[in-house]
Design a protein around this motif. Structure first.
Motif, mmCIF file in Angstrom:
data_model
loop_
_atom_site.group_PDB
_atom_site.id
_atom_site.type_symbol
_atom_site.label_atom_id
_atom_site.label_comp_id
_atom_site.label_asym_id
_atom_site.label_seq_id
_atom_site.Cartn_x
_atom_site.Cartn_y
_atom_site.Cartn_z
ATOM 1 N N LEU A 95 -28.088 8.828 -32.299
ATOM 2 C CA LEU A 95 -27.351 8.952 -31.046
ATOM 3 C C LEU A 95 -26.859 10.379 -30.850
ATOM 4 O O LEU A 95 -26.958 10.928 -29.755
ATOM 5 C CB LEU A 95 -26.172 7.979 -31.039
ATOM 6 C CG LEU A 95 -25.247 8.047 -29.829
ATOM 7 C CD1 LEU A 95 -25.995 7.639 -28.570
ATOM 8 C CD2 LEU A 95 -24.033 7.183 -30.053
ATOM 9 N N ASN A 96 -26.349 10.993 -31.893
ATOM 10 C CA ASN A 96 -25.882 12.369 -31.775
ATOM 11 C C ASN A 96 -27.016 13.320 -31.429
ATOM 12 O O ASN A 96 -26.857 14.217 -30.595
ATOM 13 C CB ASN A 96 -25.222 12.827 -33.080
ATOM 14 C CG ASN A 96 -23.858 12.222 -33.250
ATOM 15 O OD1 ASN A 96 -23.229 11.809 -32.294
ATOM 16 N ND2 ASN A 96 -23.399 12.154 -34.487
ATOM 17 N N VAL A 97 -28.164 13.121 -32.020
ATOM 18 C CA VAL A 97 -29.320 13.981 -31.723
ATOM 19 C C VAL A 97 -29.754 13.789 -30.278
ATOM 20 O O VAL A 97 -30.033 14.755 -29.559
ATOM 21 C CB VAL A 97 -30.471 13.692 -32.711
ATOM 22 C CG1 VAL A 97 -31.760 14.353 -32.266
ATOM 23 C CG2 VAL A 97 -30.087 14.131 -34.109
ATOM 24 N N ARG A 98 -29.776 12.542 -29.845
ATOM 25 C CA ARG A 98 -30.198 12.258 -28.464
ATOM 26 C C ARG A 98 -29.221 12.862 -27.459
ATOM 27 O O ARG A 98 -29.637 13.482 -26.463
ATOM 28 C CB ARG A 98 -30.292 10.753 -28.261
ATOM 29 C CG ARG A 98 -30.984 10.388 -26.953
ATOM 30 C CD ARG A 98 -31.129 8.912 -26.823
ATOM 31 N NE ARG A 98 -29.771 8.354 -26.668
ATOM 32 C CZ ARG A 98 -29.492 7.070 -26.733
ATOM 33 N NH1 ARG A 98 -30.435 6.202 -26.969
ATOM 34 N NH2 ARG A 98 -28.267 6.638 -26.576
ATOM 35 N N ALA A 142 -27.265 15.446 -27.969
ATOM 36 C CA ALA A 142 -27.383 16.902 -28.049
ATOM 37 C C ALA A 142 -28.617 17.379 -27.282
ATOM 38 O O ALA A 142 -28.566 18.439 -26.626
ATOM 39 C CB ALA A 142 -27.458 17.340 -29.503
ATOM 40 N N GLN A 143 -29.691 16.646 -27.344
ATOM 41 C CA GLN A 143 -30.903 17.053 -26.610
ATOM 42 C C GLN A 143 -30.715 16.887 -25.110
ATOM 43 O O GLN A 143 -31.263 17.664 -24.323
ATOM 44 C CB GLN A 143 -32.107 16.218 -27.078
ATOM 45 C CG GLN A 143 -32.570 16.576 -28.461
ATOM 46 C CD GLN A 143 -33.621 15.629 -28.975
ATOM 47 O OE1 GLN A 143 -33.874 14.562 -28.388
ATOM 48 N NE2 GLN A 143 -34.262 16.006 -30.082
ATOM 49 N N ARG A 144 -29.945 15.914 -24.707
ATOM 50 C CA ARG A 144 -29.678 15.692 -23.271
ATOM 51 C C ARG A 144 -28.840 16.803 -22.667
ATOM 52 O O ARG A 144 -29.004 17.135 -21.500
ATOM 53 C CB ARG A 144 -28.941 14.382 -23.097
ATOM 54 C CG ARG A 144 -29.699 13.379 -22.314
ATOM 55 C CD ARG A 144 -28.826 12.212 -21.990
ATOM 56 N NE ARG A 144 -29.496 11.005 -22.462
ATOM 57 C CZ ARG A 144 -28.987 9.813 -22.397
ATOM 58 N NH1 ARG A 144 -27.782 9.633 -21.943
ATOM 59 N NH2 ARG A 144 -29.670 8.783 -22.805
ATOM 60 N N THR A 145 -27.930 17.346 -23.446
ATOM 61 C CA THR A 145 -27.000 18.334 -22.885
ATOM 62 C C THR A 145 -27.578 19.740 -22.876
ATOM 63 O O THR A 145 -26.922 20.649 -22.362
ATOM 64 C CB THR A 145 -25.690 18.346 -23.694
ATOM 65 O OG1 THR A 145 -25.979 18.624 -25.041
ATOM 66 C CG2 THR A 145 -24.974 17.025 -23.579
ATOM 67 N N ARG A 146 -28.753 19.955 -23.412
ATOM 68 C CA ARG A 146 -29.356 21.303 -23.380
ATOM 69 C C ARG A 146 -29.800 21.690 -22.021
ATOM 70 O O ARG A 146 -30.157 21.111 -21.147
ATOM 71 C CB ARG A 146 -30.566 21.360 -24.314
ATOM 72 C CG ARG A 146 -30.148 21.408 -25.733
ATOM 73 C CD ARG A 146 -31.362 21.656 -26.572
ATOM 74 N NE ARG A 146 -31.014 21.419 -27.961
ATOM 75 C CZ ARG A 146 -31.884 21.432 -28.926
ATOM 76 N NH1 ARG A 146 -33.145 21.657 -28.684
ATOM 77 N NH2 ARG A 146 -31.523 21.215 -30.143
#
Length: 58
Positions: A49-52, A54-58
């Motif tokens: 969830l944290n990785v997902r 983080a990728q969304r907020t880029r």
């Protein structure tokens, strides 16, 4: 039989109670000690969830 009872009466009640308190104290200390040092591990689902996020907020 009398010799066996005399053998068992080597100590007094205070020594037995002190031995029991020490035993309980050591057992509690061993059980409350952390299993591994450092920060606790994160669950695999939380890591994904944290990785997902983080990728969304880029």
């Amino acid at each position: 039989m009398l010799l066996r009872l005399a053998y068992l009466r080597v100590t007094n009640a205070f020594a037995v109670l002190r031995w029991h308190r020490d035993l309980v104290r050591r057992r509690h200390a061993a059980q409350s000690k952390p299993k591994r040092p450092g920060r606790p591990r994160t669950l695999h689902d939380l890591r994904r969830l944290n990785v997902r996020l983080a990728q969304r907020t880029r």
